[in-house]
Every structure is written in C-alpha cells, then in structure tokens.
Design an enzyme around this catalytic site. Structure first.
Site, PDB file in Angstrom:
ATOM      1  N   GLU A 738      65.583  20.279  75.232  1.00  0.00           N
ATOM      2  CA  GLU A 738      66.126  18.750  75.298  1.00  0.00           C
ATOM      3  C   GLU A 738      66.115  18.264  73.778  1.00  0.00           C
ATOM      4  OE1 GLU A 738      67.647  17.377  77.637  1.00  0.00           O
ATOM      5  OE2 GLU A 738      66.878  18.702  79.144  1.00  0.00           O
ATOM      6  N   CYS A 772      64.605   9.740  70.709  1.00  0.00           N
ATOM      7  CA  CYS A 772      66.121  10.478  70.549  1.00  0.00           C
ATOM      8  C   CYS A 772      66.893   9.651  71.146  1.00  0.00           C
ATOM      9  CB  CYS A 772      65.591  11.771  71.615  1.00  0.00           C
ATOM     10  SG  CYS A 772      64.847  11.250  73.082  1.00  0.00           S
TER      11      CYS A 772
HETATM   12  P1  NAD Z   1      59.991  19.041  66.350  1.00  0.00           P
HETATM   13  O1  NAD Z   1      61.111  20.051  66.844  1.00  0.00           O
HETATM   14  O2  NAD Z   1      59.598  19.111  65.049  1.00  0.00           O
HETATM   15  O3  NAD Z   1      58.560  19.762  67.337  1.00  0.00           O
HETATM   16  C1  NAD Z   1      58.957  19.687  68.782  1.00  0.00           C
HETATM   17  C2  NAD Z   1      57.712  20.672  69.284  1.00  0.00           C
HETATM   18  O4  NAD Z   1      58.139  22.002  68.871  1.00  0.00           O
HETATM   19  C3  NAD Z   1      56.553  20.357  68.907  1.00  0.00           C
HETATM   20  O5  NAD Z   1      55.470  20.847  69.958  1.00  0.00           O
HETATM   21  C4  NAD Z   1      56.255  21.645  67.614  1.00  0.00           C
HETATM   22  O6  NAD Z   1      54.866  22.005  67.480  1.00  0.00           O
HETATM   23  C5  NAD Z   1      56.997  22.742  68.290  1.00  0.00           C
HETATM   24  N1  NAD Z   1      57.740  23.596  67.470  1.00  0.00           N
HETATM   25  C6  NAD Z   1      58.047  23.328  66.012  1.00  0.00           C
HETATM   26  N2  NAD Z   1      58.532  24.380  65.450  1.00  0.00           N
HETATM   27  C7  NAD Z   1      58.464  25.535  66.515  1.00  0.00           C
HETATM   28  C8  NAD Z   1      58.740  26.926  66.587  1.00  0.00           C
HETATM   29  N3  NAD Z   1      59.094  27.310  65.596  1.00  0.00           N
HETATM   30  N4  NAD Z   1      58.469  27.624  67.703  1.00  0.00           N
HETATM   31  C9  NAD Z   1      58.160  26.894  68.845  1.00  0.00           C
HETATM   32  N5  NAD Z   1      57.528  25.636  68.990  1.00  0.00           N
HETATM   33  C10 NAD Z   1      57.684  24.909  67.741  1.00  0.00           C
HETATM   34  O7  NAD Z   1      60.307  17.672  67.069  1.00  0.00           O
HETATM   35  P2  NAD Z   1      59.370  16.511  67.007  1.00  0.00           P
HETATM   36  O8  NAD Z   1      59.545  15.920  65.716  1.00  0.00           O
HETATM   37  O9  NAD Z   1      58.132  16.703  67.639  1.00  0.00           O
HETATM   38  O10 NAD Z   1      60.204  15.495  67.832  1.00  0.00           O
HETATM   39  C11 NAD Z   1      61.287  14.677  67.308  1.00  0.00           C
HETATM   40  C12 NAD Z   1      62.619  15.390  67.954  1.00  0.00           C
HETATM   41  O11 NAD Z   1      62.573  15.528  69.402  1.00  0.00           O
HETATM   42  C13 NAD Z   1      63.857  14.405  67.553  1.00  0.00           C
HETATM   43  O12 NAD Z   1      64.853  15.425  67.265  1.00  0.00           O
HETATM   44  C14 NAD Z   1      64.182  13.918  68.854  1.00  0.00           C
HETATM   45  O13 NAD Z   1      65.713  13.474  68.991  1.00  0.00           O
HETATM   46  C15 NAD Z   1      63.684  15.005  70.013  1.00  0.00           C
HETATM   47  N6  NAD Z   1      63.393  14.421  71.133  1.00  0.00           N
HETATM   48  C16 NAD Z   1      64.408  14.787  72.106  1.00  0.00           C
HETATM   49  C17 NAD Z   1      64.184  14.208  73.543  1.00  0.00           C
HETATM   50  C18 NAD Z   1      65.152  14.549  74.446  1.00  0.00           C
HETATM   51  O14 NAD Z   1      64.765  14.198  75.925  1.00  0.00           O
HETATM   52  N7  NAD Z   1      66.416  15.143  74.302  1.00  0.00           N
HETATM   53  C19 NAD Z   1      62.977  13.437  73.757  1.00  0.00           C
HETATM   54  C20 NAD Z   1      62.184  13.145  72.601  1.00  0.00           C
HETATM   55  C21 NAD Z   1      62.485  13.759  71.434  1.00  0.00           C
END
Ligand code: NAD
Length: 977
Positions: A738, A772
C-alpha cells in the site's frame, strides 16, 4: 410549592382559551390557505420527497439559468412540476414559478436583506406591539477575516439601528416591564461566528479568540442601550458557549448589566443541569440575566451526528420528552424569575398555557414572562398571547439568500417535522384535548456501545468526544503521565523474550527535538535471522489453533487498547506529533481493525461445502506461513495493528517491523499482544532500519507474506526483491504493498463553499499533510475559483501552528528533519512553478516545523502536481468545466483517494465512475476512512492489494484449498446430514 394538579387544571383552562382565540381569529379561508401551503404539501409527499425538495432548495442560490434550474429540478424531484403542486402556482413557466416560490419562502422566514429593511420591518412589528430580536444571518465562518467581518456587521447594526429605534414613539407595553425599561434594540449573536477556530477541544484558545469580539459587541450594545442575546447552536458548542458567556459577564464592565440573555435548549438531556448551574452562577454575579428557553433547532443534526460517530445522542429522541423538559424548565425559570428572567420561546399552545398557569399560581405579574416566537411561525399564537396581556418578542433573522440558506432549511425542517401538529392545527374545530395533553416523561439515555463478542455485529469504535470536559481531562492527564515515562529503553521481542540489540534508535519529540521519547533497540541482520527462526517454531501450533481462539486474542487486545486508549494516544502525540484528535482516531481505528479482523476470521472459518451424494466437497482457507509487517509512521498504531492482526488471526506467525520513527508506539502494541496472551513467537517485535532488518526479511526465503505500507520507491523495491525465488525457496512470496497518493479534490461550480473550504483545509493540512490520503491538489471550477481561493487562503492563514500536545494548534511539526528538508525543497521549487497564494512562516528552532503553502495556478503536469510531497503543500488549479476537472484529477499515476464538492447529482454519478482512485468521497473530507465503512486502499501505482478494513483483506493472508472425498464404498454412500 405549587401542586402539580392545580397547575394541570389551570393549564387546561388557559390552553382552551388560547386555542379558542386562535380559532376565532382565523380567516375564513384558513383551511384552503393551509392546504395550499407548500410546506404542508411537501411534507405530505413523504420524508424522501421532502428531503429531495430541501436539497434542491439548498442548491438553488447556485443556479444561474432557467435551463439549469429545470435540470436540477429534474435531478432532485423528477417531474419539475411536483415542487409546485398545491402551491397554486401551476404554470407553464416553471422556472419563474419556482423562483417566486423560493422568494416567498425566504420572505416568510427571513425578515429583509439589509439593516435598513430589517429595522423598517421591526418598526411595523412594534407598531403591532411586538418586540423583536435581530439575527444577522452569515455564512459559516472559516477564517479570522470572516469572523471580523461578522463582528463588524453587528457593530454596524448597533450603530445604524440605535438612533432609528430611539426615535420611535414610546409604547409602554413593549418598552417597559416590571423590571423597568426594556431595550428596544435586541440582537442575537452566535459565538461560533466570532472566532474561526471556535472548537471545544480548546476552550482557552476559543475563549481568547471569541471573548474579545464578544466584549466589543457588549460594550457597544450597552453604550447604546441595546440588549444582546447569545444564541445556542450545536450541542458540541454548548458548554464552551456557556463558559465564555459566564466568564465575560462576570467582568466588572458587564457584571451589573441585566440586558443580556443566554439560550437553553430543553431537547438536551443536560438542560436541567445547565439551568441549575446558571442559577448558581447568577447568584454569584449578583445581577439578573435573561434566559431564552427553547426546545432546540438542531435536532436532526444532533441525532445524525450521534449516529454518524456512534455516540449516545445528547438529545431526547421524542418530541414529548422535550416538551416535558420544556415545562420543567419553565417552572424552574419562573421560580428563579428574579435572577433568571424567563423568555419562553415556543410555538406550542400547551407550553405557553403551562407557563401562564405556573406564573399565575406563583402569584407573578404577567409581564414577568416574555414569550418569543420566530418570524414566519406561530403568528396566531403570538396574537393570542398578546391579547391575553403577555409580552411578546419575535426572533427576526435577516440577510442575503446564500447565507440564509442553512437557516431557511432548518426552519422548513422544523415546520415539516411537526407535520402531525400542523395537521392537527388544520382541523376545525381544533382537537383541543390532543393539543393540550400532558407530554410523557423522559426516558433513560441509550447505553454506550462496547464489543459484545465475536458474534455481535461490528460497530466502529467511537472516537473521543473532546467537547466533553471528561475526555479533555483524561487526555491531559495521560499526557502528563506519559511525560514521566519518556526516555525509557525498548528491547526487541523475540520468541517471547525481550532481547537487546547492539545499536539503538533514539526517538525524539518532533515538536521539541531536544526531548527524547525513548531509546529503541535497532535490529541487525542477525537479530532478524533469529526472529525468523522463532517464528518458524511458533507457526505450526498457531496455524492449528482454532480460528475462533485466534480471533479471541484480537478481542482481548481490543479490550486492553480501550482501557489504555488515552495513554496510547498520548504516546502518539509525543512520538509522532499527532494532534489530540488525530491520535485518538488512530487508536480508535486500531481497535476497529482488531474487532473487524476477528469477525472476518470467524466468518471465513465457516466451511464452504458443496456435497453431492457420494462426494463431500469443502473449500477452506489455510494460513500461508511467516508474515512480515513493514509499516509507516504516520498511522503508527492503526496500520501496524491492522496488518499484524490480519496476518495473525489468519494463522500466520508475524514479525512486526515498524517504521524507525514510530517504534515506541509499536513497542506499546507489543506490550498489548503480550498482555493479551499471544503465544511466544506468534507476534514478534523487530524495530530497525528498513534497508537492514526490513530488507533482510523481504529477501528471506522462509518468509511467505510481505505486507508493506509506505512510500512508492520503497514499495517498488520490495516488490522487485520479493519476486526473486531463492534456490531452496518453496513458495512465491505474496506481496501486499500500500503506497502513496497525489490526491485531488474537485470543487464544482455549485459546491457549497461553506463546506468545501473547511473540507479542503482539513484534508490538505490535517496532520500537516502527512497522510497518504491527504489532499494535495484542489481543482476548482473557474467560476468559483477566485472566491474559493480567497476563502481557502484566509482559512489557512487562521490555522495556529504549535506543538502537538497543545490542542490549540491546528498544525504541528513534520515528523523529522529529513522530512521537513524534503518539503522545504519542494517549496523552493514551487516559487518558480506557480503563484504562491499563501505561505506561513514557522519557526523551526524547537521542532521540525514547516508552515503551510498554497500554490495557485499550478500546471497539471508539474512535478508539484504529480509527485507525492508529504507535507503541507497544496496546489490549486482551475478547470473550465467538470470534464476538464476530472481529466486533471486523473493525471497522476497514483490513485489513492479523490474528492468532489458538488450538488449536481449527475456530476456526482460521473465522479463515481470516472475518477480513478480507490477511495472516493463526495461533500466531505477525503481523509479519515473508517474500517468497514470505507475500506481503504489505492489503485494505479498507489497499491497492490485488497482494501484494509474491508471484506477481501484477510483473504490475502491465507491460501484457499479445495478438498473432495469420494465416499462411496461398494455402491453404498453414507447418508447426508
Ligand atoms: P517509507 O517507505 O519510508 O517506510 C515504510 C516502511 O518501510 C518503514 O517501516 C521503513 O523502515 C521500511 N523500509 C524502508 N526501506 C526499506 C527497505 N529497503 N526494505 C524494507 N523495508 C524498508 O514510508 P514512510 O515515510 O514510513 O511513510 C510514508 C509513506 O507511506 C507515504 O508515501 C505514504 O503515502 C505511505 N502510506 C501509504 C498508506 C496506504 O495505505 N496506502 C498508508 C500510510 C502511508
């Protein structure tokens, strides 16, 4: 003490007299007139028809041409002539007749447009021996500029009307009463219009905003010998309104001034307590006030809001109960008439009779009581009471059509909801006994909804009602308590045991960056490998645990969360800088996921059978194995709880890898799983860096499910990595991803800007735009673009920025320095890419603050309009028509949420089918999806997976199996059950 029986006897006698007078004064064609009254005719068409008509009346001011009028009429009420039936306006020129009908309706309930018109009309009224109170109708106040405008309009009204009314000849019955002189000019004001952030979650800030403007009005009114009444609005604002009223009127400048009044609504369950408190307060004040007793005009709103939020209704649910309370209120006021001077505002003959009876039995002179009615209602009653020697005042709203629309609709609703009463009043002779019958006593309030076990229907957990002092106090106490727990260390949780790690993540408060929230163990690859082994050990037994037992773990966790909800919210306020409401809603959503997923598992666990003689066929679901939940920080508890509970209840062993920025809240969730009795290794806690621990888990051959929520870049990388199949790997990994959005709201030409402006502000700047689902583009129809932009800018300018723990702040800081830096870069780029309509400065010294920016006239293909920014930057674009607006909305590759503000049924239909987004919202903010009501998830590049909180979600964590057994042995098949 007067006896109830004597009151009743007298009430009946007086009531009969009133009704006789009403009947005697009726014109001969009274019945025909009533039969031709559009309101009577509309209400006879049934509730659906009436609501269609009202929705048409609501959009009427936005209609520009006859052709359009016919289109809207057709869309709302089918045959356009239906709206005219019975009105005596049968004509071929329908648009003209409809316009005349609405103009009449407006004139009936709204007394003039300008101050001069309103005052002139009042002169006539006074000539007929009626007093009046003027209410200036206004649009919803969405900014400080609008609040100031409202206050100035009242100051102008006082200034302009005072000399005029002073010139009127004295009329003793209107100008004097037992207490002496009665001010001629009487104004009614609404405190919510005096301050744009009038919000009960922040009583101090609201008072600081509204009280100075109220003081200025009171001072001006007192200087000119005018009286001021403070109107009562929605229940949510009631306590705040009373508090400010009481506070200001205790100040030396006003303390001895009796020409002020407050309104009490008896449809509220709290009305008696409020009256009692008022009596106590006025003793302390030492000078009397006036109290306008009303039944209440927002009943539909209160009931709808309570149902919408799953709150107990603050109002009585039947008319009889309200009437009964009204009578109790009358008695109370009459018994306290020296300090709380009664103004009885009702159109009900029995209520009036009861007031007169009690007054008489208490031996009070007639002019102790004032009766009030609304302009456009109760004319006959008004006359009857006047003839009987009582003082009468008419509530007279005035103003233009658009600002008057909400008032008009409320009045029509009020009249038509009394259809039965109206009907009774049409009969001749009047059904006296029915009209004067004693109302029935009050019932008990409904009890609050709590989880009632797996087999009960799912209902959303109510968010806290911060208009209640108890909720605010609990939140403040929780914040103080948590402040004492900051800075602790949080270990990994592996195989049922706490384990330390070589490294630590330090969580700081984004609102005050020197404050350390906690130190969290940061998992290495070795820790991650260990966690996988523990999960593998736990999986077999857990996967065989009966689904309902697994579901019970979720229900126990939900109960713990309920118990700890303020504490959990407080942690979110400190660690993620969520505002009170946002934090509270996140905890409520987490509880929803637990309750919902538990029920979903119970539903899916029911075997699907397709047996035929000789063959038993089953369709069943099995867990997949090991699941990794990789989640973001912006909904720190809800998303992690949703994913983890879904995976676990489906029978998988789950590893929680929360975002680095929300690992303390995640540790609290681990505590809850442990307390609820999750077996060791079934749910584990592995905070750490995404690129290290996260990526290790994604690549691990024994992991079957990767449930990721986060940014597009990381989601894409995870999908690539997860697609690889290692030599010994036995399953394809199931990836649920997501991701982000670039969400648009379309503001149509006929949108209600009173609704659209606050809706866009909340969608764009709630949690600083770090959702998001946040709105980052508004596409506005060219015809309303300037008006909308002006109001949007002013509303945004009025948002206070400050630390998350302060409920006064509408905007807090961003999550960290890196995020703030990224958003600032986009803002710099924005300087060359559009017209900066607004930018707020925010000092970044203490926390990671970035003020909101509104960029106008942005090109639809600009990176600012297509890339996710994740901060308070809002692009505004104009569209020539609805087609173009939809085209622009669909431009980005993302497709998460989308919104429309429109009152055009055809556009609403088209939006549903043509707008490319997973969650669509009409005439409401686009954030705040609720489990079950609005299952959440995107399409396009916003997501791969089924919607969280929806009926397909759990299936992703399981694999279906079909099982067939041929049961025939030597031609013999066992009998079927
Ligand atoms: P992010 O992608 O930076 O991190 C999300 C998660 O992924 C964290 O736990 C992070 O530690 C992990 N991560 C980072 N790099 C990784 C890798 N290489 N391998 C595995 N895991 C890794 O996002 P964020 O800053 O925490 O959150 C904001 C983003 O989330 C925004 O883009 C937002 O739109 C999205 N979001 C989407 C939804 C949805 O339901 N569609 C809901 C909430 C947030």
């Amino acid at each position: 003490m007067i006896e109830e029986k004597s009151i009743e006897v007298l009430t009946d006698r007086i009531g009969r007299e009133i009704l006789q007078r009403i009947e005697a004064a009726r014109p001969r064609d009274y019945r025909e007139r009533l039969e031709a009254d559009p309101l009577v005719v509309w209400s006879r068409g049934g509730p659906r028809f009436l609501s269609d008509v009202l929705r048409f009346v609501d959009v009427f001011p936005a209609i520009r041409s006859d052709a359009e009028l016919m289109e809207y009429l057709a869309a709302y009420v089918g045959d356009p002539k239906r709206i005219l039936v019975g009105s005596g306006r049968q004509t071929d020129d329908v648009p003209k007749a409809v316009r005349a009908l609405i103009a009449n309706l407006k004139a009936r309930f709204v007394a003039g447009e300008t101050i001069a018109e309103a005052v002139e009309q009042c002169r006539g009224l006074r000539h007929a021996r009626f007093g009046f109170t003027l209410d200036l109708l206004g649009e919803a106040v969405t900014s400080e500029r609008e609040a100031e405008r409202y206050q100035h309009a009242y100051l102008d009204l006082i200034r302009a009307a005072s000399p005029a009314v002073a010139d009127w000849p004295e009329r003793a019955s209107v100008d004097r009463c037992v207490h002496g002189r009665i001010p001629r000019l009487n104004l009614s004001v609404k405190l919510s219009s005096l301050y744009s952030r009038f919000d009960p979650i922040d009583p101090r800030g609201s008072a600081d905003g509204a009280a100075p403007r109220l003081r200025a009005l009171l001072t001006a009114a007192r200087a000119q010998g005018a009286a001021i009444n403070v109107d009562m609005e929605q229940y949510a604002l009631k306590d705040l309104t009373l508090e400010i009223f009481k506070k200001v009127l205790l100040e030396p400048e006003f303390r001895d001034w009796p020409d002020v009044s407050i309104t009490i609504q008896t449809y509220l369950r709290e009305n008696r307590a409020d009256l009692a408190a008022l009596a106590e307060w006025v003793e302390k004040r030492g000078a009397p006030i006036n109290v306008r007793l009303v039944k209440g005009a927002y009943w539909d709103h209160e009931v709808q809001q309570a149902q919408y939020r799953n709150w107990p209704a603050p109002v009585f649910l039947t008319k009889e109960e309200t009437d009964r309370e009204f009578e109790a209120g009358i008695q109370f006021l009459l018994e306290h008439h020296e300090t709380l001077r009664p103004a009885i505002a009702s159109h009900n003959a029995r209520s009036a009779a009861r007031a007169m009876a009690v007054a008489e039995l208490l031996g009070l002179p007639r002019d102790v009581v004032e009766f009030q009615t609304l302009h456009g209602l109760g004319a006959e009653l008004r006359r009857a009471l006047l003839e009987m020697g009582f003082r009468m005042r008419v509530y007279r709203p005035f103003g233009a059509l658009i600002p008057g629309m909400a008032y008009l609709v409320r009045r029509v609703l009020e009249v038509t909801s009394k259809a039965g009463f109206l009907q009774q009043m049409t009969s001749s002779p009047l059904p006296v006994a029915g009209l004067l019958a004693m109302p029935s006593p009050s019932s008990k309030p409904e009890s609050r909804n709590e989880s009632a076990g797996l087999d009960a229907l799912f209902r959303n957990e109510p968010v806290s009602d911060f208009s209640r002092r108890e909720a605010r106090d609990e939140m403040s106490r929780a914040i103080e308590r948590i402040r004492g727990e900051l800075g602790r260390s949080y270990p990994l949780w592996i195989g049922g045991r706490a384990e330390s790690a070589g490294e630590e993540l330090v969580a700081v408060n984004p609102s005050a960056k020197s404050e350390i929230i906690g130190r969290v163990a940061c998992a290495s690859r070795r820790d991650a490998a260990k966690v996988v082994r523990a999960a593998e050990r736990a999986f077999p037994a857990w996967s065989r645990t009966p689904p309902r037992e697994r579901a019970a773990l979720l229900l126990r966790s939900a109960a713990i969360m309920r118990r700890r909800r303020f504490e959990l919210a407080a942690w979110e306020i400190f660690e993620e800088a969520k505002s009170w409401r946002e934090a509270d809603a996140d905890v409520a959503e987490a509880i929803d996921h637990l309750e919902y997923n538990a029920r979903e598992m119970a539903r899916l666990a029911g075997l699907r059978r397709r047996d035929v003689p000789g063959e038993d066929n089953e369709y069943l679901y099995e867990p997949r194995g090991l699941a990794v939940a990789i989640t973001p920080w912006n909904f720190p508890l809800a998303i992690l709880t949703g994913v983890t509970s879904a995976a676990a209840v489906a029978g998988n062993a789950v590893i929680m890898k929360p975002a680095e920025q929300s690992s303390v809240v995640a540790a609290k969730l681990m505590e809850i799983w442990n307390e609820a009795g999750a077996p060791p290794g079934v749910i584990q806690y592995l905070p750490g860096r995404g690129e290290v621990a996260g990526e290790f888990l994604v690549r691990h051959p024994r992991v079957q499910i990767v449930a990721f929520t986060g940014s597009f870049a990381v989601g894409l990388r995870i999908q690539r990595l997860a697609a690889r199949v290692a030599p010994k790997q036995r399953d394809f990994r199931r990836v649920i991803a997501e991701m982000g959005g670039k969400n648009a709201i379309i503001v149509d030409r006929d949108a209600d800007l009173d609704q659209a402006v606050p809706g866009v502000v909340v969608s764009a700047f709630g949690y600083q735009g770090q959702k998001c689902s946040a709105c980052s583009r508004v596409i506005v129809h060219r015809a309303v673009y300037p008006a909308f932009l002006e109001r949007l800018v002013e509303a945004t300018r009025s948002l206070p920025i400050g630390p998350a723990e302060d409920p006064h702040a509408a905007l807090g800081p961003l999550i960290n320095d890196e995020a703030a830096g990224k958003v600032r870069k986009y803002m710099e780029f924005a300087r060359d890419s559009g017209r900066i309509a607004f930018q707020a400065e925010a000092t970044a010294a203490e926390g990671f603050y970035v003020g909101p920016m509104i960029l106008a006239d942005v090109a639809p293909d600009s990176p600012l309009a297509t890339e996710e920014v994740f901060g308070p930057l809002l692009c505004v674009m104009a569209a020539e028509d609805f087609d173009e607006a939809v085209r622009i909305a669909n431009e980005p590759r993302y497709g998460l949420t989308g919104g429309l503000y429109s009152r055009n049924p055809d556009h609403i239909r088209r939006f549903k089918s043509e707008c490319r987004a997973g969650n669509l919202y009409v005439n409401r903010p686009i954030t705040g999806a609720l489990v079950d009501r609005q299952p959440f998830g995107g399409i396009g590049l916003s997501g791969v997976g089924s919607k969280a909180g929806g009926p397909d979600y759990l299936l992703q964590f399981m694999q279906p199996k079909s099982f067939a057994e041929y049961t025939v042995r030597r031609g013999f098949a066992p009998p079927r059950d």
